[in-house]
Design an enzyme around this catalytic site. Structure first.
Site, PDB file in Angstrom:
ATOM      1  N   HIS A 197     -27.186 -66.780 -13.125  1.00  0.00           N
ATOM      2  CA  HIS A 197     -27.778 -67.973 -13.170  1.00  0.00           C
ATOM      3  C   HIS A 197     -27.108 -69.042 -13.977  1.00  0.00           C
ATOM      4  CE1 HIS A 197     -31.287 -70.968 -13.250  1.00  0.00           C
ATOM      5  NE2 HIS A 197     -31.744 -70.371 -11.881  1.00  0.00           N
ATOM      6  N   GLU A 218     -34.167 -63.909  -7.900  1.00  0.00           N
ATOM      7  CA  GLU A 218     -34.282 -63.050  -6.373  1.00  0.00           C
ATOM      8  C   GLU A 218     -34.442 -61.936  -6.330  1.00  0.00           C
ATOM      9  OE1 GLU A 218     -34.065 -65.251  -4.143  1.00  0.00           O
ATOM     10  OE2 GLU A 218     -33.030 -67.251  -4.478  1.00  0.00           O
TER      11      GLU A 218
END
Ligand SMILES: CC(C)(COP(=O)(O)OP(=O)(O)OC[C@H]1O[C@@H](n2cnc3c(N)ncnc32)[C@H](O)[C@@H]1OP(=O)(O)O)[C@@H](O)C(=O)NCCC(=O)NCCS
Length: 503
Positions: free
Chosen positions: A388, A441
């Protein structure tokens, strides 16, 4: 210090003052009584709060939105001390008072002039590729603290909200800056949402054509087209031409209708009739019902609602920034949402959950996990659902969704846990120091799959909640707008070259 000061009286209307601020090109007015004594200050930030609350600037009074009894300085105070006061409290303006009466105002800009500092917009700044770490705006919508693994909507932890409130409450919070205070207020908001989630006939008529287009079917592309049609049908006007009430109204409608559009398009493509929303079902239960045609198990509806709440907003991510950039041009809200959907469609942003599940399928069994992952990273592939830009520790959304996925159980969960452990180990070994962990996700795909959401609807489902965040940002941007227009560093062949003749 600047003089004369632009002032207002407490009983004046906000709309009048907004015009006065524009005419005088100032970012604040000092509120004074009849004796010129300072009783308040009204700044662009207060205007922003008012707009975010959906209040009507033509009736709201200055006294209701100003900051009362603001800090002041005496005219004898030196520039460094005044600067320290501004910096310490985060003020941009501070009134100057002499003998109890207003005599001027000091702004950050004044002090920069004294210090011979050029305003930021007059200089070219080199920024890191991908704008990493660059602050581009003030926002009251929410933020992400990457190193702590924490994110919040307004002043509340997003995870706490997901665990304790229905999505409508959080939507209310995002738009108005506060949670609904009573059950009646919650119900009023939910009833408003219910009336807006039906697809207007003029849009319904074109959905079959949109759903037929393209091979393979890309539901997010279809949604983008349908939202564009919806905005045009409802006659959304440029944000620069509408007041905050109308923009808020546009935002409510788009957020309410997006889940209905997603389900209708998907059903049409699969040869099924669209299903109208049911007023007796809660938000996520209705979403699953419109998709699957049967009432979902309560635990599935609860899990999907948690997922939806946890993905409403997340700082200045690519799609949110896109929505703000488009709004900054004065374009209508539909255009901003369509652009944001486009940004979300990329696998580096919202397109990863189905790919993460695909990876699970390809790995197949726990014993294959580590060699498979190692080979993938060595080939230079990215492991979907890991890494991320902001989080350099566990993504709090991933932790919450892992908990939800564990409660739901299912055959994929055990394999997912195994792959997570193996992937973190492999990434740590092959990409040392990058601090790569699961992102939202990875477990989002597991949860949605368990709740019967088809893979092709994973990213559209993400869009169904993120549209609320986009709209909160659009309202904020429009309330205090300046065109977002950065510069680029030209690195091509040195100009001007003579234009060659064609051969
Ligand atoms: C999310 C993401 C785009 C953030 O990217 P970013 O902040 O720009 O990070 P970078 O692309 O600069 O990557 C930094 C390093 O970590 C590596 N890296 C980052 N994510 C990785 C992943 N998922 N798998 C393998 N390596 C990864 C990069 O290869 C790069 O290595 P290098 O220094 O050897 O070149 C990135 O982590 C990614 O592509 N993840 C997979 C897609 C995904 O899950 N998207 C959903 C996001 S919520």
């Amino acid at each position: 210090m600047s003089r004369p000061v632009v002032t207002a009286e407490p009983a004046e209307r906000i709309a009048t003052i907004a015009q006065r601020m524009r005419d005088n090109k100032v970012g604040s007015v000092v509120v004074v009584d009849h004796d010129d004594r300072v009783i308040g200050i009204l700044t662009e930030r207060d205007m922003l709060r008012l707009a975010a609350a959906g209040s009507d600037a033509s009736t709201a009074k200055v006294s209701e939105w100003m900051t009362a009894d603001p800090d002041t300085v005496a005219s004898g105070v030196d520039a460094t001390a005044a600067f320290a006061r501004l910096a310490e409290h985060g003020y941009r303006h501070i009134p100057v008072v002499d003998g109890g009466r207003l005599s001027g105002i000091v702004s950050m800009r004044d002090l920069m002039r004294v210090a011979m500092i050029q305003p930021a917009d007059a200089q070219a700044h080199e920024v890191p590729k991908g704008l990493e770490g660059v602050v581009v705006a003030d926002t009251m919508v929410g933020d992400v603290r990457g190193l702590e693994g924490f994110y919040h909507y307004r002043e509340y932890s997003a995870v706490d909200l997901a665990k304790s409130r229905p999505i409508e409450d959080v939507w209310f919070l995002m738009f108005s800056g506060r949670l609904p205070a009573t059950l009646a207020e919650r119900e009023e908001f939910a009833a408003d949402k219910r009336t807006r989630r039906r697809v207007p006939d003029a849009v319904m008529e074109v959905l079959p054509a949109i759903a037929r287009a393209g091979e393979p079917f890309v539901p997010l592309d279809a949604l983008r087209t349908a939202v564009s049609q919806y905005g045009a049908t409802l006659g959304f006007r440029p944000s620069i031409d509408v007041d905050s009430v109308e923009l808020h109204d546009n935002a409510m409608s788009v957020c309410a209708v997006v889940p209905t559009l997603i389900c209708a398009l998907w059903r049409l493509r699969n040869g099924l009739e669209p299903i109208a929303p049911r007023d007796d079902l809660a938000y996520a239960a209705n979403y699953l019902y419109m998709m699957q045609g049967v009432e979902p198990e309560p635990e599935y509806a609860a899990a999907v609602e948690k997922y939806l709440i946890s993905t409403i907003d997340h700082g200045f991510n690519a799609s949110t920034f896109t929505a703000r950039v488009i709004t900054s041009t004065g374009a209508d809200l539909g255009a901003a949402v369509v652009g944001a959907i486009g940004a979300l469609s990329g696998p580096l942003h919202g397109g990863a959950p189905s790919r993460a599940l695909q990876m699970l399928d390809e790995i197949g069994t726990a014993d294959r996990a580590e060699p498979w992952l190692r080979a993938a990273v060595e080939r230079g592939d990215r492991l979907m659902g890991f890494g991320h830009r902001v989080y350099k520790t566990d993504d709090p959304r991933s932790l919450m969704l892992r908990e939800v996925a564990e409660q739901l159980g299912g055959d994929k969960m055990e394999l997912a846990r195994h792959i997570e452990t193996a992937a973190v180990k492999v990434l740590d070994e092959l990409k040392p120091g990058r601090r790569l962990y699961t992102n939202v996700e990875f477990y989002a795909g597991i949860v949605m799959d368990r709740c019967g959401i088809p893979r092709e609807l994973f990213t559209p489902t993400f869009a169904a909640s993120r549209v609320i965040g986009w709209c909160a940002h659009i309202l904020e941007q429009a309330a205090d707008n300046r065109l977002i227009r950065p510069s680029a560093h030209y690195v091509g062949p040195p100009p001007p070259e003579p234009v060659p003749p064609i051969r």
